[in-house]
Scaffold this motif. Structure first.
Motif, short mmCIF file in Angstrom:
data_model
loop_
_atom_site.label_atom_id
_atom_site.label_comp_id
_atom_site.label_asym_id
_atom_site.label_seq_id
_atom_site.Cartn_x
_atom_site.Cartn_y
_atom_site.Cartn_z
N LYS A 28 0.84 -1.21 0.00
CA LYS A 28 0.00 0.00 0.00
C LYS A 28 0.87 1.25 0.00
CE LYS A 28 -2.38 0.77 3.80
NZ LYS A 28 -2.05 2.01 4.56
N THR B 141 0.20 5.41 0.11
CA THR B 141 -0.79 6.48 0.25
C THR B 141 -0.12 7.84 0.14
OG1 THR B 141 -0.57 6.40 2.67
CG2 THR B 141 -2.38 5.13 1.68
N ALA C 183 -6.91 3.94 -5.44
CA ALA C 183 -7.47 2.76 -4.78
C ALA C 183 -8.51 3.09 -3.71
CB ALA C 183 -6.34 1.93 -4.16
N GLN C 184 -8.54 4.34 -3.24
CA GLN C 184 -9.56 4.71 -2.25
C GLN C 184 -10.96 4.61 -2.83
OE1 GLN C 184 -7.53 6.97 -3.69
NE2 GLN C 184 -8.97 8.30 -4.75
N LEU D 38 -12.68 -5.02 -3.10
CA LEU D 38 -11.49 -5.27 -2.29
C LEU D 38 -11.49 -6.69 -1.75
CD1 LEU D 38 -11.15 -1.94 -0.27
CD2 LEU D 38 -9.46 -2.88 -1.85
N LEU E 59 -1.69 -1.16 -3.97
CA LEU E 59 -2.75 -0.16 -3.87
C LEU E 59 -2.12 1.24 -3.75
CD1 LEU E 59 -4.92 -2.01 -1.19
CD2 LEU E 59 -5.31 -2.00 -3.66
N GLY F 182 -3.30 5.05 -3.21
CA GLY F 182 -4.51 5.80 -2.91
C GLY F 182 -4.30 6.96 -1.98
N LEU G 135 -8.13 5.81 1.81
CA LEU G 135 -7.97 4.37 1.69
C LEU G 135 -7.72 3.74 3.05
CD1 LEU G 135 -7.58 1.76 0.02
CD2 LEU G 135 -5.19 2.45 -0.32
N ASN G 136 -6.95 4.42 3.89
CA ASN G 136 -6.67 3.88 5.23
C ASN G 136 -7.95 3.73 6.03
OD1 ASN G 136 -3.86 3.80 4.82
ND2 ASN G 136 -3.65 5.94 5.39
N LYS H 193 -10.95 3.30 4.83
CA LYS H 193 -11.74 2.20 4.26
C LYS H 193 -11.23 0.85 4.76
CE LYS H 193 -13.61 2.48 0.23
NZ LYS H 193 -13.90 2.60 -1.22
#
Length: 296
Positions: free
Chosen positions: A47, A49, A132-133, A140, A161, A163, A167-168, A170
């Motif tokens: 991931k 971000t 990706a968010q 997912l 991912l 995003g 995103l975190n 989610k």
């Protein structure tokens, strides 16, 4: 418009993610190293971000161009797709030929066979998802189930991912806690520092063909940093407009005043980061520069 005036081959501060302009700041280099190490370790989920405009898409493209021949990459720039459509997009990226009315079972079977085929060729498959968010929670979960596919030694599919910080939030949902637990590598992209910005400007100008000493004065760099907060996309927008203003006045160096004018023109852009909604004053200044050039 101003490239010849400043001795440039191309526009240096486009917001299009061009990997030839990738700048290895401490943040971006650490993020790229994290991605490369995680990919080579065969982890299921990775991931990255960062806030809007911090260079996630450019990093994604640089990563895909760097991983090497042992990897097959699939890229989905807009993953706001329900699970079946997302699987179809992945199949298309991997060159899977499907019947027109393929059902879900046959789709998953075809994907699995393709992944097994690539693993038999000693290839690792990376799926990179930008923005990706925006991925629906159900999609997912479908991706998590896909990463269950593995040989005795490694996963058949790795997922990266990219995003925004949303995103975190989610991934904190109880319904997808199993996916969150599988993210073993994570990096957050921050803005450029004041010192980074100095090198960032010089790097992009050099790639664009500039061979002189300095275009942006030190006071212009300071004003550019305060106006942009070090966000690369905003830096590009403001630097581009500043060059237009300087060109419009027939100047060979960008001053603090030029950046201030670009910042005033870009007030709405800074709030919403929609560069094509900027005002027209800089374009008028550039038009003035064209007239000035024609009179010389």
């Amino acid at each position: 418009m101003y490239t010849a005036h400043f001795g440039l081959r191309e526009v240096p501060f486009s917001i299009t993610p061009d990997t030839s302009f990738f700048f290895t700041s401490p943040h971006s280099q650490e993020a790229l190293n994290t991605l490369l190490v995680a990919a080579r370790n065969g982890e299921g989920f990775i991931k990255i971000t960062g806030e809007v405009g911090t260079g996630k898409t450019l990093l994604c493209r640089k990563f895909m161009a760097t991983v090497g021949e042992g990897f097959v990459t699939a890229y989905i720039p807009n993953p706001y797709l329900e699970p079946r459509t997302l699987m179809l997009a992945l199949a298309d990226e991997l060159g899977v030929v499907l019947d027109k009315d393929v059902d879900q079972h046959q789709l998953l079977k075809a994907l699995t066979m393709r992944l097994m085929e690539l693993a038999g060729q000693d290839k690792r498959v990376l799926l990179c998802l930008d923005e990706a968010q925006a991925i629906p929670v159900e999609s997912l979960e479908a991706l998590r189930l896909l990463t269950n596919l593995e040989t005795e030694k490694r996963k058949l599919l790795q997922i990266v991912l990219f995003g925004q910080p949303e995103l975190n939030r989610k991934l904190e949902l109880e319904s997808i806690r199993q996916l969150a637990q599988r993210i073993t590598f994570h990096y957050h992209l921050g803005p450029l520092t004041r010192d980074d910005l100095e090198y960032y400007l010089a790097h992009r100008l050099r790639v664009a063909g500039f061979a002189g000493a300095r275009i942006f004065s030190r006071s212009a760099v300071s004003r550019l940093f305060s106006a942009s907060g070090g966000i690369p996309r905003l830096v590009n927008i403001l630097a581009n407009k500043s060059l237009m203003v300087a060109y419009g006045e027939g100047r060979q160096q960008v001053s603090r005043k030029h950046v201030a004018e670009a910042a005033r023109d870009t007030g709405a852009v800074k709030r919403r980061l929609w560069p094509w909604l900027g005002g027209f004053s800089v374009l008028l200044a550039a038009a003035g520069g064209l007239a000035w050039a024609l009179t010389q």
